[in-house]
Design an enzyme around this catalytic site. Structure first.
Site, PDB file in Angstrom:
ATOM      1  N   CYS A 188       0.843  -1.206   0.000  1.00  0.00           N
ATOM      2  CA  CYS A 188       0.000   0.000   0.000  1.00  0.00           C
ATOM      3  C   CYS A 188       0.876   1.253   0.000  1.00  0.00           C
ATOM      4  O   CYS A 188       1.989   1.253   0.509  1.00  0.00           O
ATOM      5  CB  CYS A 188      -0.906  -0.005   1.233  1.00  0.00           C
ATOM      6  SG  CYS A 188      -2.087   1.378   1.245  1.00  0.00           S
TER       7      CYS A 188
ATOM      8  N   ASP B 257       0.351   3.772   1.727  1.00  0.00           N
ATOM      9  CA  ASP B 257       0.272   4.351   3.072  1.00  0.00           C
ATOM     10  C   ASP B 257       1.667   4.739   3.596  1.00  0.00           C
ATOM     11  O   ASP B 257       2.585   3.909   3.575  1.00  0.00           O
ATOM     12  CB  ASP B 257      -0.391   3.332   4.017  1.00  0.00           C
ATOM     13  CG  ASP B 257      -0.770   3.953   5.350  1.00  0.00           C
ATOM     14  OD1 ASP B 257       0.138   4.473   6.044  1.00  0.00           O
ATOM     15  OD2 ASP B 257      -1.964   3.932   5.692  1.00  0.00           O
TER      16      ASP B 257
ATOM     17  N   ARG C 203       2.833   5.026   6.395  1.00  0.00           N
ATOM     18  CA  ARG C 203       3.313   4.327   7.589  1.00  0.00           C
ATOM     19  C   ARG C 203       3.878   2.940   7.297  1.00  0.00           C
ATOM     20  O   ARG C 203       4.470   2.316   8.168  1.00  0.00           O
ATOM     21  CB  ARG C 203       2.164   4.200   8.605  1.00  0.00           C
ATOM     22  CG  ARG C 203       1.610   5.552   9.041  1.00  0.00           C
ATOM     23  CD  ARG C 203       0.264   5.386   9.720  1.00  0.00           C
ATOM     24  NE  ARG C 203      -0.743   4.885   8.776  1.00  0.00           N
ATOM     25  CZ  ARG C 203      -2.010   4.616   9.117  1.00  0.00           C
ATOM     26  NH1 ARG C 203      -2.420   4.804  10.364  1.00  0.00           N
ATOM     27  NH2 ARG C 203      -2.868   4.179   8.212  1.00  0.00           N
TER      28      ARG C 203
ATOM     29  N   CYS D 111      -5.972   0.163   6.999  1.00  0.00           N
ATOM     30  CA  CYS D 111      -5.784   0.652   5.628  1.00  0.00           C
ATOM     31  C   CYS D 111      -6.967   1.534   5.227  1.00  0.00           C
ATOM     32  O   CYS D 111      -8.115   1.084   5.213  1.00  0.00           O
ATOM     33  CB  CYS D 111      -5.660  -0.531   4.665  1.00  0.00           C
ATOM     34  SG  CYS D 111      -5.367  -0.031   2.954  1.00  0.00           S
TER      35      CYS D 111
ATOM     36  N   HIS E  99      -2.055  -4.045   5.052  1.00  0.00           N
ATOM     37  CA  HIS E  99      -1.831  -3.588   6.435  1.00  0.00           C
ATOM     38  C   HIS E  99      -3.155  -3.265   7.105  1.00  0.00           C
ATOM     39  O   HIS E  99      -4.093  -2.808   6.450  1.00  0.00           O
ATOM     40  CB  HIS E  99      -0.906  -2.366   6.449  1.00  0.00           C
ATOM     41  CG  HIS E  99      -1.517  -1.137   5.852  1.00  0.00           C
ATOM     42  ND1 HIS E  99      -2.047  -0.104   6.616  1.00  0.00           N
ATOM     43  CD2 HIS E  99      -1.731  -0.767   4.565  1.00  0.00           C
ATOM     44  CE1 HIS E  99      -2.530   0.833   5.816  1.00  0.00           C
ATOM     45  NE2 HIS E  99      -2.359   0.462   4.566  1.00  0.00           N
TER      46      HIS E  99
HETATM   47 CO    CO Z   1      -3.438   1.143   2.970  1.00  0.00          CO
END
Ligand code: CO
Length: 208
Positions: free
Chosen positions: A41, A43, A45, A100, A97
């Site tokens: 992803c 993302d 993080r 998400c 994750h």
């Molecule tokens: Co995500």
């Protein structure tokens, strides 16, 4: 994030690398032979190399919203084909994750405009596993389960590609599904049974 600091950080990083190995960048410039293709992803993080402890050159990385493998997405399909047919990676990993935002958005009844067609693929995963998901009462638990099932379905989508099918047959390419739990930092192997899934769907999806 202060962007002027980025360049100072970069100078320090260069110095640190060269202090350990004076040929570090000469070697990087020679080429890459990564053994793993990681699809994760976007993302901020979920820092692919960092959570795996991987060094530069070890992992070929593709990231998009909710780690999707969509057959008409030229971007992810180009990455998969290049990694498998040219770099000859030995393993492909789909890493989702918990928490998400993309998966969460697909659980909400709302018009999200341009994102609708992308998220629709996650809604399809929900529909495929509706019985399992609707049986879970706790909302967080349901959300986590959809994250896991989405990873599993993206692994299935990988198996539907000619590149994966042929590399599995010819040189034993492996596909793994992982989930990163940012609350603990743990990387969890979903232990998806790749040969079993393959055997179950090949009568429909075989491209060989
Ligand atoms: Co995500």
């Amino acid at each position: 994030m202060d962007l002027t600091q980025v360049f100072k950080n970069n100078e320090k990083w260069i110095a640190d690398k060269l202090a350990l190995d004076s040929h570090y960048f000469d070697n990087l410039a020679k080429g890459q032979q990564p053994e793993v293709l990681y699809i994760g992803c976007s993302d901020s993080r979920v820092t692919a190399e960092e959570i795996m402890g991987a060094e530069a050159g070890e992992v070929f990385v593709h990231r998009n919203i909710a780690n999707m493998v969509i057959s008409i997405d030229l971007n992810v399909m180009s990455v998969i084909n290049y990694a498998i047919n040219h770099l000859e990676v030995k393993t492909v990993v789909v890493c989702g994750h918990y928490y998400c935002g993309g998966v969460k958005a697909a659980m909400i009844q709302e018009d999200l405009g341009f994102l609708n067609p992308w998220l629709r693929n996650i809604r399809d995963v929900y529909r495929l596993h509706k019985n399992v998901l609707n049986a879970i009462e706790d909302e967080d638990e349901k959300y986590n389960k959809l994250v896991e099932l989405n990873v599993q379905e993206q692994c299935v989508n990988l198996i539907k590609t000619a590149a994966v099918q042929k590399a599995y047959r010819d040189r034993g390419l492996r596909v793994h599904g992982w989930v990163f739990d940012m609350k603990t930092g743990k990387l969890i192997d979903l232990e998806i049974d790749f040969p079993k899934i393959l055997a179950n769907i090949m009568d429909i999806y075989s491209l060989m």
